[in-house]
Design a protein around this motif. Structure first.
Motif, PDB file in Angstrom:
ATOM      1  N   ARG A 154      -3.230   3.685  10.293  1.00 40.32           N
ATOM      2  CA  ARG A 154      -2.940   2.440   9.561  1.00 40.32           C
ATOM      3  C   ARG A 154      -3.789   2.263   8.308  1.00 40.32           C
ATOM      4  N   GLY A 181      -8.486  -5.439   3.060  1.00 40.44           N
ATOM      5  CA  GLY A 181      -9.470  -4.400   3.361  1.00 40.44           C
ATOM      6  C   GLY A 181     -10.708  -4.484   2.497  1.00 40.44           C
ATOM      7  N   THR A 182     -11.591  -3.541   2.683  1.00 39.93           N
ATOM      8  CA  THR A 182     -12.825  -3.550   1.906  1.00 39.93           C
ATOM      9  C   THR A 182     -12.899  -2.340   1.002  1.00 39.93           C
ATOM     10  N   ALA A 183     -12.875  -1.153   1.595  1.00 38.53           N
ATOM     11  CA  ALA A 183     -12.836   0.075   0.796  1.00 38.53           C
ATOM     12  C   ALA A 183     -11.643   0.875   1.275  1.00 38.53           C
ATOM     13  N   THR A 239      -5.627   2.517   4.646  1.00 36.20           N
ATOM     14  CA  THR A 239      -4.921   2.472   3.366  1.00 36.20           C
ATOM     15  C   THR A 239      -4.530   3.852   2.816  1.00 36.20           C
ATOM     16  N   HIS A 247     -10.093   3.742   2.924  1.00 39.11           N
ATOM     17  CA  HIS A 247     -10.488   4.822   3.836  1.00 39.11           C
ATOM     18  C   HIS A 247      -9.348   5.798   4.007  1.00 39.11           C
ATOM     19  N   THR A 259      -1.518  -5.270   1.344  1.00 37.36           N
ATOM     20  CA  THR A 259      -2.776  -5.538   2.061  1.00 37.36           C
ATOM     21  C   THR A 259      -3.974  -4.883   1.379  1.00 37.36           C
ATOM     22  N   MET A 266       1.565   0.748   8.197  1.00 36.38           N
ATOM     23  CA  MET A 266       0.931   0.352   9.459  1.00 36.38           C
ATOM     24  C   MET A 266       1.916   0.306  10.632  1.00 36.38           C
ATOM     25  N   LEU A 305      13.632  -9.237   1.194  1.00 35.30           N
ATOM     26  CA  LEU A 305      14.697  -8.494   1.863  1.00 35.30           C
ATOM     27  C   LEU A 305      15.044  -9.229   3.154  1.00 35.30           C
ATOM     28  N   THR A 344       0.823  -1.209   0.000  1.00 39.51           N
ATOM     29  CA  THR A 344       0.000   0.000   0.000  1.00 39.51           C
ATOM     30  C   THR A 344       0.863   1.267   0.000  1.00 39.51           C
ATOM     31  N   ALA A 345       1.771   1.362   0.954  1.00 37.52           N
ATOM     32  CA  ALA A 345       2.627   2.550   1.046  1.00 37.52           C
ATOM     33  C   ALA A 345       3.791   2.466   0.063  1.00 37.52           C
ATOM     34  N   ASP A 373      10.499  -4.950   8.651  1.00 39.05           N
ATOM     35  CA  ASP A 373      11.642  -5.861   8.540  1.00 39.05           C
ATOM     36  C   ASP A 373      12.966  -5.113   8.394  1.00 39.05           C
ATOM     37  N   GLU A 404      10.018  -6.470  -3.349  1.00 34.90           N
ATOM     38  CA  GLU A 404       8.720  -6.986  -2.895  1.00 34.90           C
ATOM     39  C   GLU A 404       8.752  -8.517  -2.878  1.00 34.90           C
TER      40      GLU A 404
HETATM   41  C1  LIG Z   1      -8.181  -7.713   7.375  1.00 38.20           C
HETATM   42  C2  LIG Z   1      -7.873  -6.272   7.182  1.00 38.20           C
HETATM   43  C3  LIG Z   1      -8.884  -5.417   6.806  1.00 38.20           C
HETATM   44  C4  LIG Z   1      -8.618  -4.076   6.592  1.00 38.20           C
HETATM   45  N1  LIG Z   1      -9.625  -3.256   6.155  1.00 38.20           N
HETATM   46  C5  LIG Z   1      -9.333  -2.005   5.746  1.00 38.20           C
HETATM   47  C6  LIG Z   1     -10.319  -1.212   5.078  1.00 38.20           C
HETATM   48  O1  LIG Z   1     -11.448  -1.640   4.857  1.00 38.20           O
HETATM   49  N2  LIG Z   1      -9.956   0.035   4.674  1.00 38.20           N
HETATM   50  C7  LIG Z   1      -8.713   0.548   4.906  1.00 38.20           C
HETATM   51  O2  LIG Z   1      -8.451   1.690   4.496  1.00 38.20           O
HETATM   52  N3  LIG Z   1      -7.772  -0.181   5.552  1.00 38.20           N
HETATM   53  C8  LIG Z   1      -8.050  -1.443   5.945  1.00 38.20           C
HETATM   54  N4  LIG Z   1      -7.097  -2.214   6.568  1.00 38.20           N
HETATM   55  C9  LIG Z   1      -5.790  -1.600   6.913  1.00 38.20           C
HETATM   56  C10 LIG Z   1      -4.900  -1.446   5.702  1.00 38.20           C
HETATM   57  O3  LIG Z   1      -5.280  -2.330   4.669  1.00 38.20           O
HETATM   58  C11 LIG Z   1      -3.432  -1.699   6.061  1.00 38.20           C
HETATM   59  O4  LIG Z   1      -3.100  -1.132   7.295  1.00 38.20           O
HETATM   60  C12 LIG Z   1      -2.534  -1.088   4.987  1.00 38.20           C
HETATM   61  O5  LIG Z   1      -2.904  -1.596   3.720  1.00 38.20           O
HETATM   62  C13 LIG Z   1      -1.086  -1.394   5.320  1.00 38.20           C
HETATM   63  O6  LIG Z   1      -0.263  -0.884   4.320  1.00 38.20           O
HETATM   64  P1  LIG Z   1       1.312  -1.099   4.421  1.00 38.20           P
HETATM   65  O7  LIG Z   1       1.900  -0.411   3.251  1.00 38.20           O
HETATM   66  O8  LIG Z   1       1.766  -0.749   5.783  1.00 38.20           O
HETATM   67  O9  LIG Z   1       1.520  -2.678   4.289  1.00 38.20           O
HETATM   68  P2  LIG Z   1       1.188  -3.667   3.103  1.00 38.20           P
HETATM   69  O10 LIG Z   1       0.183  -3.112   2.171  1.00 38.20           O
HETATM   70  O11 LIG Z   1       0.886  -4.969   3.729  1.00 38.20           O
HETATM   71  O12 LIG Z   1       2.566  -3.755   2.310  1.00 38.20           O
HETATM   72  C14 LIG Z   1       3.688  -4.416   2.808  1.00 38.20           C
HETATM   73  C15 LIG Z   1       4.389  -5.089   1.645  1.00 38.20           C
HETATM   74  O13 LIG Z   1       5.699  -5.463   2.011  1.00 38.20           O
HETATM   75  C16 LIG Z   1       5.978  -6.757   1.522  1.00 38.20           C
HETATM   76  N5  LIG Z   1       7.012  -7.314   2.399  1.00 38.20           N
HETATM   77  C17 LIG Z   1       6.909  -7.606   3.712  1.00 38.20           C
HETATM   78  N6  LIG Z   1       8.093  -8.036   4.185  1.00 38.20           N
HETATM   79  C18 LIG Z   1       8.960  -8.012   3.147  1.00 38.20           C
HETATM   80  C19 LIG Z   1      10.323  -8.338   3.013  1.00 38.20           C
HETATM   81  N7  LIG Z   1      11.053  -8.756   4.055  1.00 38.20           N
HETATM   82  N8  LIG Z   1      10.905  -8.211   1.793  1.00 38.20           N
HETATM   83  C20 LIG Z   1      10.185  -7.792   0.734  1.00 38.20           C
HETATM   84  N9  LIG Z   1       8.869  -7.457   0.808  1.00 38.20           N
HETATM   85  C21 LIG Z   1       8.280  -7.557   2.008  1.00 38.20           C
HETATM   86  C22 LIG Z   1       4.638  -7.459   1.591  1.00 38.20           C
HETATM   87  O14 LIG Z   1       4.588  -8.572   0.724  1.00 38.20           O
HETATM   88  C23 LIG Z   1       3.658  -6.353   1.195  1.00 38.20           C
HETATM   89  O15 LIG Z   1       3.441  -6.307  -0.192  1.00 38.20           O
HETATM   90  C24 LIG Z   1      -7.322  -3.574   6.788  1.00 38.20           C
HETATM   91  C25 LIG Z   1      -6.292  -4.431   7.166  1.00 38.20           C
HETATM   92  C26 LIG Z   1      -6.562  -5.782   7.355  1.00 38.20           C
HETATM   93  C27 LIG Z   1      -5.461  -6.709   7.729  1.00 38.20           C
END
Ligand SMILES: Cc1cc2nc3c(=O)[nH]c(=O)nc-3n(C[C@H](O)[C@H](O)[C@H](O)COP(=O)(O)OP(=O)(O)OC[C@H]3O[C@@H](n4cnc5c(N)ncnc54)[C@H](O)[C@@H]3O)c2cc1C
Length: 490
Positions: free
Chosen positions: A443, A93-95, A445, A97, A88, A430, A177, A60-61, A214, A80
């Motif tokens: 946290r 997630g669903t929508a 999206t 936010h 994630t 997150m 990584l 996501t980020a 990580d 990745e």
């Molecule tokens: C069940 C659930 C429902 C949710 N519902 C919603 C919702 O409805 N609306 C909303 O806005 N938010 C929702 N959230 C929250 C939101 O989706 C997450 O907090 C957000 O997407 C996190 O983004 P991120 O970039 O931190 O992590 P991620 O999007 O998880 O990205 C992390 C990436 O890093 C990669 N990665 C991890 N470790 C390594 C490594 N060592 N080497 C290489 N790659 C690695 C992973 O494969 C992944 O692609 C929900 C979360 C969950 C779990």
């Protein structure tokens, strides 16, 4: 490492099938209990490459961070571990936010799109291929989020990958990584592994978007593992007659959230529906609770519900591989039970099936990385802004209990992305914000995406100026973000 005890949690709670202490019992899991021996790896020469910026994690980020970095002219590599980008956002997630302030909860407050820039550009690109209905307003439940930004998760993977390649990012999917190379308090490089081998990647600035933190952990940053959320593996459910499902909830006065938009190319169709699960048959409710099943769901396609969630608590941190394996298995059993419940009790679902699952469970947080500033509950609900804001954001997942005051926004400060004690490492996603209450906002999206634009831009500017993250001029960062359509309030 100060402040952490990996793999443990004071909040442990046993779930069916998972021993309370997280130790492995039964079947092939016994292997995890065998006495551990040690092996000393011999040192070896690795192939090495040099970039300006490394972005770890293409979720996501990370997608947005890498796009932002490359567009500043920095030679950028994205590492990745999965075979696609999105993280994630395409699994849990669903929508999304929320791109807007929550104006509908506060009569008289003006509607404002508060997150723009690259996150909105992704939505625009998706819209062109029918991968989103944009930001239609909610019909029911608008005091939670006033819009519903639903996405086709498969098209999201494609569009983001394409955008990264177009922007000149070196996209390394299927690449894990596995380590950091340190030079005092600066990260000098990372170690990555794929089927093409193990390699060293050097750079001037680094962004950790791995969700688990990580890279920061490998670099020796302080962190905690609060283990204060359920983990989840949500399914897409096919063969669902959405009109009949809606009629069922409606006839029982059980609609909690509802939004209409473009679905399957036709306007004014249901794209989000959530039952309150109060007036449904008792047997369904009881069994759904037992397996942690919830149904806030969105859809872009006829006969398809994108997200039915299966939640459970892991007794130890989700950084514990073996506990995660047991949980993955348990969640998949629950998914099957859940679909059987829909088939039996909910009209329109008689022939439902599991159309997709996440490749592994999704987490709401893993490690929480200690940064120069930790956003507080009061910062969020009191709509506070900082003199180093990098983003304005207005959504809170705990609404209506906690909301950003008066439909306003709060600011995420640059210092909240700077990993404490490390000169050239930023984090986004997150893993920032330790208190669970503000974390329930930061946290989400769209916040993660906005943070990504800021951290990617900052990393590229640091590489350009050859300076540490704390020496970067805020005026330069802010001016660059504004030029790139980031919107600021406060
Ligand atoms: C069940 C659930 C429902 C949710 N519902 C919603 C919702 O409805 N609306 C909303 O806005 N938010 C929702 N959230 C929250 C939101 O989706 C997450 O907090 C957000 O997407 C996190 O983004 P991120 O970039 O931190 O992590 P991620 O999007 O998880 O990205 C992390 C990436 O890093 C990669 N990665 C991890 N470790 C390594 C490594 N060592 N080497 C290489 N790659 C690695 C992973 O494969 C992944 O692609 C929900 C979360 C969950 C779990």
């Amino acid at each position: 490492m100060a402040g952490c005890k990996p793999g443990s949690s004071p909040n442990s709670k046993a779930e069916p099938g998972i021993p309370e202490d997280g130790t492995l019992k039964g079947g092939f899991f016994e292997a995890g209990n065998l006495k551990r021996e040690t092996y000393t790896e011999s040192s070896r020469k690795l192939p090495a490459r040099t970039f300006d910026v490394v972005v770890a994690g293409g979720g996501t980020a990370g997608v947005v961070a890498a796009l932002a970095s490359a567009r500043q002219g920095a030679k950028t590599i994205l590492v990745e571990s999965k075979g696609y980008t999105g993280g994630t956002i395409v699994e849990g997630g669903t929508a999304l936010h929320s791109f807007f302030n929550i104006w509908k909860a506060f009569p008289g407050v003006e509607k404002r799109q508060v997150v723009r820039g690259i996150p909105q550009e992704i939505i625009d690109r998706l819209m062109k291929v029918g991968g989103t209905a944009g930001h239609p307003e909610m019909s029911v439940g608008a005091d939670f989020d006033s819009v519903c930004t639903a996405i086709d998760t498969e098209l999201y993977k494609l569009i983001t990958f394409e955008m990264l390649v177009e922007s000149g990012v070196y996209v390394c999917v299927n690449t894990l990584l596995t380590g950091a190379i340190m030079d005092g308090s600066a990260v000098k490089g990372v170690i990555a592994e794929s089927r093409s081998g193990r390699e060293a990647i050097f750079a001037r600035a680094f962004v950790d978007c791995t969700a688990y933190g990580d890279l920061a952990a490998y670099a020796g940053a302080d962190f905690t593992e609060p283990n204060d959320y359920d983990v989840c593996n949500s399914i897409g459910m096919g063969n669902v007659d959405i009109t009949r499902l809606y009629d069922f909830f409606k006839s029982r006065n059980d609609i909690y959230q509802l939004c209409y938009g473009t679905r399957g190319g036709e306007d004014n169709k249901i794209i989000r529906i959530q039952g309150r699960m109060v007036n449904v048959p008792d047997e369904f409710k009881k069994a759904a609770d037992e397996i942690g099943m919830t149904m806030t769901t969105t859809t872009m396609h006829d006969n398809y519900l994108m997200f039915i969630k299966f939640n459970m608590k892991v007794p130890v941190s989700p950084t514990n591989r073996d506990a995660v394996a047991m949980t993955d298995l348990e969640l998949r059993k629950r998914q099957l039970k859940g679909v059987e419940l829909f088939k039996k009790y909910i009209p329109g679902c008689e022939k439902a099936f599991i159309a997709r699952t996440s490749p592994t469970l999704t987490i709401r947080r893993g490690r929480c990385i200690t940064c120069d500033y930790d956003i507080t509950h009061e910062d969020v609900i009191e709509a506070r802004h900082f003199d180093d804001d990098i983003l304005s954001y207005g959504f809170h997942d705990w609404a209506p209990t906690y909301m950003v005051r008066d439909g306003k926004t709060y600011g995420i400060p640059y210092k909240a992305l700077l990993v404490k004690g490390i000169d050239n490492l930023l984090v986004s996603g997150m893993m920032i914000t330790s208190d669970r209450r503000p974390h329930m906002s930061t946290r989400n999206t769209v916040s993660c995406m906005g943070q990504g634009q800021a951290s990617g831009t900052a990393a590229a500017l640091c590489a350009q100026k050859n300076c540490g993250t704390r020496d970067l001029s805020y005026d330069l960062l802010r001016g660059t973000l504004e030029k790139d359509e980031v919107y600021f309030e406060g």
